[in-house]
Each structure stands twice: as C-alpha cells, then as structure tokens.
Design a protein around this motif. Structure first.
Motif, PDB file in Angstrom:
ATOM      1  N   VAL A   1       0.676  -1.189   0.004  1.00  0.00           N
ATOM      2  CA  VAL A   1      -0.039   0.259  -0.078  1.00  0.00           C
ATOM      3  C   VAL A   1       0.893   1.140  -0.024  1.00  0.00           C
ATOM      4  CG1 VAL A   1      -1.760  -1.096   1.223  1.00  0.00           C
ATOM      5  CG2 VAL A   1      -0.161   0.166   2.586  1.00  0.00           C
ATOM      6  N   LYS A   2       0.448   2.403  -0.528  1.00  0.00           N
ATOM      7  CA  LYS A   2       1.112   3.638  -0.363  1.00  0.00           C
ATOM      8  C   LYS A   2       0.734   4.426   1.013  1.00  0.00           C
ATOM      9  CE  LYS A   2       0.995   5.104  -5.254  1.00  0.00           C
ATOM     10  NZ  LYS A   2       0.713   6.180  -6.232  1.00  0.00           N
ATOM     11  N   ILE A   3       1.742   4.869   1.507  1.00  0.00           N
ATOM     12  CA  ILE A   3       1.606   5.313   2.832  1.00  0.00           C
ATOM     13  C   ILE A   3       0.780   6.469   2.938  1.00  0.00           C
ATOM     14  CG2 ILE A   3       3.030   6.146   4.795  1.00  0.00           C
ATOM     15  CD1 ILE A   3       5.195   4.092   3.963  1.00  0.00           C
TER      16      ILE A   3
ATOM     17  N   LEU B   1      -2.905   7.249   3.346  1.00  0.00           N
ATOM     18  CA  LEU B   1      -3.485   6.846   4.380  1.00  0.00           C
ATOM     19  C   LEU B   1      -3.770   7.968   5.214  1.00  0.00           C
ATOM     20  CD1 LEU B   1      -1.465   3.632   5.299  1.00  0.00           C
ATOM     21  CD2 LEU B   1      -3.892   3.771   4.437  1.00  0.00           C
TER      22      LEU B   1
ATOM     23  N   ARG C   1      -7.065   9.645   4.727  1.00  0.00           N
ATOM     24  CA  ARG C   1      -8.297   8.510   4.960  1.00  0.00           C
ATOM     25  C   ARG C   1      -8.473   7.835   3.530  1.00  0.00           C
ATOM     26  NH1 ARG C   1     -11.731   8.068   9.360  1.00  0.00           N
ATOM     27  NH2 ARG C   1     -13.117   7.727   7.711  1.00  0.00           N
ATOM     28  N   ARG C   2      -7.615   7.508   3.110  1.00  0.00           N
ATOM     29  CA  ARG C   2      -7.752   7.015   1.520  1.00  0.00           C
ATOM     30  C   ARG C   2      -6.871   5.729   1.505  1.00  0.00           C
ATOM     31  NH1 ARG C   2     -10.107   7.588  -3.232  1.00  0.00           N
ATOM     32  NH2 ARG C   2      -9.168   6.706  -5.134  1.00  0.00           N
ATOM     33  N   LEU C   3      -7.344   4.497   1.138  1.00  0.00           N
ATOM     34  CA  LEU C   3      -6.447   3.353   0.738  1.00  0.00           C
ATOM     35  C   LEU C   3      -6.108   3.477  -0.441  1.00  0.00           C
ATOM     36  CD1 LEU C   3      -4.933   0.793   2.172  1.00  0.00           C
ATOM     37  CD2 LEU C   3      -7.271  -0.155   1.789  1.00  0.00           C
ATOM     38  N   THR C   4      -4.876   3.473  -0.780  1.00  0.00           N
ATOM     39  CA  THR C   4      -4.389   2.926  -2.221  1.00  0.00           C
ATOM     40  C   THR C   4      -3.468   1.710  -2.191  1.00  0.00           C
ATOM     41  OG1 THR C   4      -4.193   5.353  -2.617  1.00  0.00           O
ATOM     42  CG2 THR C   4      -2.953   3.990  -4.228  1.00  0.00           C
TER      43      THR C   4
END
Length: 168
Positions: free
Chosen positions: A48-50, A53, A56-59
C-alpha cells in the motif's frame, strides 16, 4: 468454519506491505464434497501507499497472487462448495429483508493500482454431470478504482488463459 493455513507472513516497511506464503483455505466440511483445499496459493503480496492513509484513503499499490488455485464444486443436489461462506442469509419466505437491506458503503475510498495473477488455475467440478472444467495458466494484470459508495468503479487490464480443458 474452515481451516486456513499460512506457512509464513513477512512484513515490509518500504514498500509498506505484507506477504503471505503457503496459503490454503480448506473446502467445506459438508457431505458431498471432497474435503480437499478450496483455495491454495504459493504467495499473496499486498503493498500500500503510505501518504494516502493520512487522507483516509487506501491506495493499494499492488496485489500479486502467485499460483493461486480455486476449486469450485457442485454436489449432486446442486449446492456449491462456497455456499457456507455467505455471512448473511435469509429464508425464501422472508422477502422483506432484501428491501430493508442497507447498501454496502466502504469506510474509505479504495483504489487498487495493480492486481497481478501469475499462473493461476480455476477448476469447476459438477458432480451432477461428472464434468470437470479447468482454466489453467491464468495470467492477469488489472488496475481498479472504487469509490466509497461502490457506484463508480473503473477497471482496465488484461487476462490471458493459456489452457482450458473439459472432462466428462
């Protein structure tokens, strides 16, 4: 319940992620099914990209599935080997539950930059007809974006299946 086995889990900080090796999920214990594995995989890697986060978005940067194998089975009564994985069930006579159901909403927006399947396999075994269909050597590369309300879903990618067999 089903037995889940993971031989090894490795965490990494750069890139932020987790790798599970030797993954196996047992088949249903209901009669009429073989009891062999339902899902197996050499490894599953998720990174995941840090920075997203903090917004509040999960990439999810990548999901890589190496040698995943899924075995779908139908018993002689027509039941599927994954029917017991349904978390919410309702009787045929209770149609009001479906009307009152609240739509699923993700807690945060999600995007998946890349999902890769390397040398996957799907087997479908129908015991009513004694037919076995196998999709082998599945290679997939897909990019996916999903909004919180699950209304705007965009996907692009490629899928290659090198071997298909049908046995009766």
């Amino acid at each position: 319940g089903r037995d889940v086995v993971i031989d090894k889990i490795t965490l990494s900080l750069l890139p932020l992620g987790v790798k599970a090796s030797g993954v196996s999920v047992a088949d249903t214990r209901r009669s009429g099914f073989s009891g062999g594995p339902f899902i197996t995989g050499e490894s599953v890697l998720v990174t995941v990209k840090i920075l997203p986060l903090f917004r509040r978005r999960l990439t999810i940067r990548t999901v890589v599935l190496k040698r995943p194998a899924i075995r779908i089975a139908v018993d002689t009564s027509g039941a599927l080997n994954y029917d017991d994985l349904v978390f919410i069930t309702r009787s045929k006579s209770d149609r009001s539950v479906a009307k009152a159901r609240v739509p699923l909403v993700l807690p945060i927006p999600l995007s998946l930059e890349q999902c890769i399947v390397k040398k996957g396999k799907v087997t479908y075994h129908d015991k009513r007809t004694a037919r076995v269909i196998t999709l082998g050597e599945i290679d997939q590369n897909i990019h996916l974006s999903i909004d919180r309300m699950l209304k705007n879903i965009a996907a692009a990618g490629e899928l290659k299946i090198s071997g298909i067999s049908i046995e009766s």
